[in-house]
Design a protein around this motif. Structure first.
Motif: not given
Length: 175
Positions: A54-55, A61-62, A97-98, A105-107
């Motif tokens: 993630y960093a 993301g990847v 997904l960065g 996801y939070l939404a």
């Protein structure tokens, strides 16, 4: 907590706090002398190999399903696990997904929470049941990476959507 009176809420909070405290003491007592890796059943290592992914790719993301491969590439060969899957849904979403995916996801969780709140306003027992089930799944997702693959998540979303669609609002006559 939502359904009980003041005494019930006080008892539930006190017992819950005591159980959390007892669990913490038990983990510390059982883990005395053991490494964090052993106490967490190796999940701490999986978090340690996922965070650098993630960093290194914080915005987008990847890619879906690429976190284990990228974890292997990011870490030294001697630290690698046979599988580098993080077992933590929020961290896996962040790595794959960065930050954009994490916000989506939070939404999703917020929208589902809003729908469940609307169900609760229309039919309290059903809303409480859905909220309890979703809460358990979200907490489990911190230790298990299969949140989106779990059919209960989609079942909760479907029941909430159906209830919001078909249950009348309180104080209104059914259509």
């Amino acid at each position: 907590l939502l359904a009980g009176d003041r005494l019930t809420r006080t008892v539930v909070v006190a017992v819950s706090a005591a159980l959390v405290l007892a669990a913490g003491v038990l983990v510390l007592a059982e883990g005395d002398g053991d490494s964090t890796k052993q106490v967490t059943s190796d999940r701490s290592t999986l978090v340690q190999v996922t965070w650098p992914v993630y960093a290194a790719h914080p915005i987008v993301g990847v890619g879906i399903g690429s976190q284990p491969l990228m974890s292997r590439r990011e870490e030294d060969a001697r630290r690698q696990k046979s599988k580098n899957v993080s077992h933590t849904t929020p961290l896996t979403v962040a790595a794959e997904l960065g930050t954009i995916g994490l916000l989506v996801y939070l939404a999703f969780l917020a929208a589902l929470g809003r729908a469940i709140f609307e169900v609760w306003r229309r039919h309290r027992p059903l809303g409480l049941a859905l909220a309890g089930c979703l809460t358990a799944l979200v907490v489990q997702s911190f230790f298990y990476g299969g949140f989106f693959e779990d059919p209960f998540v989609w079942g909760i979303a479907a029941v909430a959507a159906a209830a919001v669609t078909f249950l009348p609002r309180r104080g209104t006559a059914p259509a």
